[in-house]
Structures are given as structure tokens and as C-alpha cells.
Motif scaffolding. Structure first.
Motif, PDB file in Angstrom:
ATOM      1  N   MET A  48       1.195 -13.423  -3.340  1.00 49.28           N
ATOM      2  CA  MET A  48       1.055 -12.917  -4.695  1.00 49.28           C
ATOM      3  C   MET A  48      -0.023 -11.847  -4.791  1.00 49.28           C
ATOM      4  SD  MET A  48       1.390 -16.695  -6.413  1.00 49.28           S
ATOM      5  CE  MET A  48       1.032 -16.248  -8.110  1.00 49.28           C
ATOM      6  N   LEU A  49      -1.053 -11.945  -3.956  1.00 47.88           N
ATOM      7  CA  LEU A  49      -2.140 -10.966  -3.963  1.00 47.88           C
ATOM      8  C   LEU A  49      -1.780  -9.673  -3.239  1.00 47.88           C
ATOM      9  CD1 LEU A  49      -5.181 -13.349  -3.310  1.00 47.88           C
ATOM     10  CD2 LEU A  49      -4.709 -12.075  -5.413  1.00 47.88           C
ATOM     11  N   GLU A  50      -0.623  -9.644  -2.585  1.00 47.76           N
ATOM     12  CA  GLU A  50      -0.235  -8.451  -1.842  1.00 47.76           C
ATOM     13  C   GLU A  50      -0.079  -7.247  -2.770  1.00 47.76           C
ATOM     14  OE1 GLU A  50       2.886  -7.109   1.660  1.00 47.76           O
ATOM     15  OE2 GLU A  50       3.425  -8.742   0.305  1.00 47.76           O
ATOM     16  N   PHE A 120       4.985 -10.411   5.059  1.00 45.69           N
ATOM     17  CA  PHE A 120       4.374  -9.547   4.064  1.00 45.69           C
ATOM     18  C   PHE A 120       4.982  -8.159   4.175  1.00 45.69           C
ATOM     19  CE2 PHE A 120       1.323 -12.896   4.847  1.00 45.69           C
ATOM     20  CZ  PHE A 120       0.833 -13.198   3.583  1.00 45.69           C
ATOM     21  N   GLN A 121       5.102  -7.506   3.034  1.00 45.69           N
ATOM     22  CA  GLN A 121       5.723  -6.185   3.024  1.00 45.69           C
ATOM     23  C   GLN A 121       4.803  -5.126   3.622  1.00 45.69           C
ATOM     24  OE1 GLN A 121       7.107  -5.006  -0.846  1.00 45.69           O
ATOM     25  NE2 GLN A 121       8.028  -3.087  -0.104  1.00 45.69           N
ATOM     26  N   TYR A 122       3.484  -5.283   3.377  1.00 44.25           N
ATOM     27  CA  TYR A 122       2.530  -4.285   3.825  1.00 44.25           C
ATOM     28  C   TYR A 122       1.448  -4.931   4.678  1.00 44.25           C
ATOM     29  CZ  TYR A 122       4.689  -1.739  -0.035  1.00 44.25           C
ATOM     30  OH  TYR A 122       5.590  -1.147  -0.876  1.00 44.25           O
ATOM     31  N   GLU A 123       1.008  -4.211   5.700  1.00 46.47           N
ATOM     32  CA  GLU A 123      -0.109  -4.651   6.522  1.00 46.47           C
ATOM     33  C   GLU A 123      -1.423  -4.336   5.811  1.00 46.47           C
ATOM     34  OE1 GLU A 123      -0.130  -6.253   9.405  1.00 46.47           O
ATOM     35  OE2 GLU A 123       2.059  -6.339   9.536  1.00 46.47           O
ATOM     36  N   LEU A 124      -2.421  -5.162   6.066  1.00 49.22           N
ATOM     37  CA  LEU A 124      -3.751  -4.876   5.552  1.00 49.22           C
ATOM     38  C   LEU A 124      -4.436  -3.826   6.432  1.00 49.22           C
ATOM     39  CD1 LEU A 124      -5.042  -8.490   4.777  1.00 49.22           C
ATOM     40  CD2 LEU A 124      -4.221  -6.796   3.128  1.00 49.22           C
ATOM     41  N   SER A 125      -5.207  -2.967   5.803  1.00 48.20           N
ATOM     42  CA  SER A 125      -5.983  -1.982   6.552  1.00 48.20           C
ATOM     43  C   SER A 125      -7.313  -1.800   5.846  1.00 48.20           C
ATOM     44  CB  SER A 125      -5.250  -0.642   6.652  1.00 48.20           C
ATOM     45  OG  SER A 125      -5.037  -0.092   5.355  1.00 48.20           O
TER      46      SER A 125
END
Length: 222
Positions: A48-50, A120-125
Motif C-alpha cells: 500500500m505504501l508503494e 512490487f511494481q517499482y523498485e526502491l532507489s
């Protein structure tokens, strides 16, 4: 005595916990933990935080996640080396108790965490601190140590315990100066465990419960 207790427990985690947990060949419980999150919150908070994913926010929470080690060191090392009061004794006693219970629960409720088990749709950076956090997890982490969240339990215990002893020396004079930043850091560390996808929400809830129970026990026995 306090020094030996504290450093033997922390040393066990750093030197042997990863190999010990892997040697047990556990059945991972990520699916069950994720399902508990869905039952409690209608979804998994880490996913949800994504929607808020941004490199600056990732770096913000990575800084606080990494600051956990500084907070634990500043709270426990002076007590282990120099403390002669019940305040110092309780800080070490509670910290050792939380870590020992955490180690036991790691063997009973093993899991890898959302960053491995979920999509997850996006990786963290991020930047420096995000790189440091990843390096610590990869090189020093036990990898199956998610339930309970000690990143939640230990700072929360320190906040609760120091609140109880706020009128004791040496806390009496600088109380608000210490308490307000400590609470802010603790809140951000807890959010970071979810945002950075290391923990399920039920891990965090278990960490908070463990902190309250430990504070009550230490208060009764000190």
C-alpha cells in the motif's frame, strides 16, 4: 556481567544467526504473515505504501532505519560499561530479553519479508543511506529475522522505559531534549520497516507488544 550478557547476545546474532536459521531448514511463513496483514488492514501495508515511492522518501526512511543502530548503541553501551543504577541495569536487562525472545521467535515464525516474498511494481532507489541499509542486510542480516520486528521492539522499549524513569538521574534535567527526538526517530524507524519492505505489519505489531511486555517485566523486577 551486563557487558558479557549484552555482547554475547549481539555477537550471536552477528556471527551465527544466519547460519543457524538456515541450518534448521524452516518452512517459510511469508504467505501466512501476508494473509494476516490482509485480514487486519484490507491489504499489505508494504504494498500500500508503494504509491509514495520516491528516491528522496526512500533515502529519508533509510536514514532512520540505519539510525536504529546508533540509538541502540547510545542507550545500551553506556549502561553496560558504566551504569551502576537500576536505570542502567534495566536498559541492559530489557534489551537482552527482547533480543533473546526475538531469536526464539525467528525460529518459530521464519520468513524472508515482503521485499522477497511479494511483488512490487517499482523498485526502491535512494542514495547513501539506502545503499548502507542494503549492505547491512545482505552482509550482516540473518535474512529470516522478520517476526517480531526488533527494529520496532528495541526503540519502542527504550522510549517506554526512559519514560518510566524520566525523573531519575541523569534523565531528569535533559528529559524533553532526549524524549522528543527519540520518539520522532522511533516513529520513523517503524514506518521505515514497512516502507522499505523489510517487514509485514504483523511483525511490527508483534514488536510493539514485545516492547510493552518487556517494559512491564523489567519495571516489576527492578
Amino acid at each position: 556481567h551486563r557487558f558479557s550478557l549484552l555482547f554475547s547476545i549481539l555477537g550471536l546474532y552477528l556471527l551465527a544467526m544466519r547460519e543457524a536459521l538456515a541450518a534448521l531448514q524452516p518452512v517459510l511463513l511469508d504467505l501466512q504473515l501476508a494473509e494476516i496483514d490482509r485480514m487486519l488492514f484490507g491489504g499489505i501495508p508494504s504494498q500500500m505504501l508503494e504509491r509514495f515511492n520516491h528516491p528522496m522518501l526512500t533515502e529519508w526512511f533509510a536514514f532512520f532505519y540505519y539510525s536504529y543502530f546508533m540509538i541502540i548503541s547510545l542507550a545500551t553501551l553506556p549502561a553496560a560499561f558504566f551504569g551502576r543504577s537500576s536505570l542502567a541495569r534495566g536498559l541492559v536487562q530489557g534489551s537482552v530479553m527482547i533480543v533473546c525472545i526475538g531469536h526464539i521467535l525467528y525460529t518459530l515464525v521464519p520468513g524472508r519479508g515482503p521485499y522477497i516474498a511479494l511483488e512490487f511494481q517499482y523498485e526502491l532507489s535512494g542514495g547513501l543511506f539506502w545503499d548502507l541499509v542494503n549492505q547491512v542486510v545482505v552482509t550482516q542480516g540473518a535474512l529470516l529475522d522478520i517476526f517480531p520486528s526488533l527494529h520496532t521492539a528495541l526503540p519502542t522499549f527504550i522510549v517506554l522505559y526512559l519514560t518510566l524513569y524520566r525523573r531519575s538521574w541523569p534523565l531528569r534535567i535533559p528529559w524533553l531534549v532526549l524524549w522528543i527526538p527519540l520518539v520522532l526517530f522511533t516513529i520513523n524507524i517503524i514506518i521505515a520497516t514497512l516502507y522499505l519492505r523489510w517487514h509485514y505489519a504483523i511483525d511490527v505489531i508483534a514488536g510493539v507488544i514485545l516492547a510493552f511486555i518487556t517494559t512491564w517485566i523489567v519495571k516489576r523486577t527492578n
